[in-house]
Each structure stands twice: as C-alpha cells, then as structure tokens.
Design an enzyme around this catalytic site. Sequence first.
Site, PDB file in Angstrom:
ATOM      1  CE  LYS A 192      -3.470  -3.736  20.580  1.00 40.70           C
ATOM      2  NZ  LYS A 192      -4.517  -3.306  19.653  1.00 40.70           N
ATOM      3  CG  HIS A 239      -0.315  -1.382  18.364  1.00 38.66           C
ATOM      4  ND1 HIS A 239       0.145  -2.333  19.254  1.00 38.66           N
ATOM      5  CD2 HIS A 239      -1.116  -2.042  17.501  1.00 38.66           C
ATOM      6  CE1 HIS A 239      -0.336  -3.520  18.918  1.00 38.66           C
ATOM      7  NE2 HIS A 239      -1.117  -3.373  17.866  1.00 38.66           N
ATOM      8  CB  SER A 242       0.379  -4.017  14.850  1.00 37.21           C
ATOM      9  OG  SER A 242      -0.125  -4.736  13.744  1.00 37.21           O
TER      10      SER A 242
END
Length: 396
Positions: free
Chosen positions: A242, A211, A183
């Site tokens: 996300k 992610h 990240s």
Amino acid sequence: MYTSFQPHLTQELEAIKTAGLYKKERIITSAQQAVIKISTGEEVLNFCANNYLGLSNHPELIKAAKEALDTHGYGVSSVRFICGTQDLHKELEAEISQFFGMEDSILYAACFDANGGVFEPLLDENDAIISDALNHASIIDGVRLCKAQRYRYANAHMEELENCLKLAQAQRFRLIVTDGVFSMDGNVAPLDKIYALAQKYDAMIMIDESHSAGVVGKTGRGTTEQFDLRGKVEIITGTLGKAFGGAIGGFTTGKKEIIAMLRQRSRPYLFSNSIPPSVAAAGIKMFQMMAQTSALQDKLHENTAYFTEKMMAAGFDIKPTQSAICALMLYDAKLSQEMAAKMLEEGIYVIGFYYPVVPKGQARIRIQISAGHERAHLDKAIAAFVKVGRELKVIT
Ligand SMILES: *Cc1c(COP(=O)(O)O)cnc(C)c1O
C-alpha cells in the site's frame, strides 16, 4: 464430473451477477500514479489506489529495484530457512523494526500471509483472541486457523471489548487484534482506550497497520505514533503493498520472542517463497527515505485536510477521517454506482461501495487521497464532485 460441476458454477455466477455483486477488473495501461491511463485510452485522475505516499512509481525505488536485479538476481527459488535469505531480506527486516520501534521483524509474501500465519503458532485452545468485527478478511482467516477461543466486538466499541475481556479472563493468554485504520470509514482504532483496557484486563495487543503505516501519525509511523504508544504493543502486521511502494510483501514486527517463534512455526513463512530481491531492495530504499524526511506525510496530511474541508464546505456528507480514506456518504446503493460512473466521465476514478461491503443503507463513495496528488488534481476532483453532486441532487 465437470459436466455437472460446470452448470453449477454457471448458475452461481449468474446469481452473483443478479445480486449486482459481480466484480470486474478495470485495465490500466500506465504505471500506478495520480494520473493513470485506462484501456479506453483515456487519462483519469486516480482516487482509489492505496498509493498513499505516491511511491508506487517513484524513481528512487525503481532505481533500487533495478540495481538489485543486477546484484542479487531475479528470484531466490527457496523459502527463507533453506536458501532463500539474502542480506537484503535481513536489512529490510531491520528497517521495519526500526520504523515501528519494535524488537524484530519477519517478512512474508503478503500481509494476507502475515495475518494467516500469526495466530496459530502463538496461541492454542487455552487462549483467547478478541477481534474487532470489521477486521480485515486475512485476520478473520488467520483466527480460523487457530484453536483459541474467539470473541468479537462491534467496530471500535470499547464497552463490548471490555465485556469480551471480562469473559476471556477464563482463558490463559488474551490477544486483542484490530486494524489500525478501517478501510471503509477511514477511522483509526482507539488504541489509547484499547491499551488501557489491555492493561486493566491483562491482554496483549496486535495491530494490522496495512492502511495506517506510512499514513497515520505525524511522521507516518502508524497508530502507535498517533497515540504515543510506540513499542507498547506486542505485535504489528503490515504490507509493503500500500503506502510503502505498492509492490508486494508483508511483515510481522514485534517482541523478539514472538518473531522467533514465528520463524519456527509460522506456516506461510516456512512453506512459501521469499520476496524477490528487487522488492526487498526497493523496500530498504523506501524506509531510508522515510528516515530522512516526513515531507510526504506532511503533504498527504495537507492534501487530506484540504480535500475534506472543501468537500464539506460544498455540502457533502463526509465521515470524519484521521487517515487518507474519505467516505462520501450517499446511503443509496444505486446512487453510489451512478455517481462513480458520472465521476469517471469527468475524468475522476473513484469507487462506490454498498452492501454487503458496507452495512445496508450505508452506501458511499470512497476517496483515497495521496501525497502523489497535486493541488490542481484535488481541485479538479472537487469541481467534478460538485458538478455531479448537483446533477444527482446530492447537494444543492
Ligand atoms: C490490504 C490489507 C491486507 C492485505 O495486504 P497484502 O499485503 O495485500 O496481502 C491485510 N490487512 C489489511 C488491514 C489490509 O488493508
């Protein structure tokens, strides 16, 4: 007791503030989207959400969630195996398996729980877990709950991984675990090389695609798509919080026997509530949309390429990225905070990160690109970066 505990806490809190590490919440008064309203009443462009596909406020997901409120109610008041499994939960699990090309899936309240509940039911003191040093906190916590031998390799460092694998030949089963995208740098785990080493040293692979799911790979199927290894790893974990709509929920998807064992022994699954039906229904809708078109991925990839190209052309030091995370390197903690504050004055919301979140001397601004950003949003952000960058002498 609290009369002595209270000053202890006050002192600790002061120490956090003195170290400049005190976290404050910024209040947003609008929905999560490219343009958000903050509590001062100002509107700013948001470049720090994990809303990679711009789905957090998508009308189709809201509609699906509303319909499920009417057909399936608000909550289920149960864990999955007692009376908390609705048809929607099973449908969502099937969608997840299909999306990632895996055999079966299991839902959790969050990916934090998926990672917390994946190791201990599968491995014991006879086994080995080999973990990237930059893996997410929830993986670190999950590994701590398991009695397996622990090995750690520097971020994406394949020689170190190979050394760990050699040492781990002493154990019965070996599991390599890595984030798909890290990240802070936005780099993708070198899954092709990890896979080759896993083959050579007889190990299994787990990827946390939090992610990367929806983002990495031509159609957003994650790192296994990027490296042409769909269905070749044993375990994938991920979040619905996300790119996938941003509400709540996590999952583990993988080999069917692994998922079957998690349903029997995974503690966050056995002892924590099912996700609300509205969230499950919106998740199903989201995967159905993904199955029809990868237009959002195309737009995200275009946006990311456009933004990084323009920023590098302006003279900024941008780490090469294969994800939607762009790290603007400043190397100076104070400068990173100053720059973020000045960017907010220009109507651009970004965050500056410094030690201990990133290594010492590696301070940066992290910019997260979204398919929800229009070209005009990107241009405004780039113009603001150039203006502030010149003011702060980051670029000439
Ligand atoms: C965000 C994140 C998580 C946690 O996901 P939640 O569903 O919010 O608990 C886990 N792993 C990684 C790599 C993440 O980035």
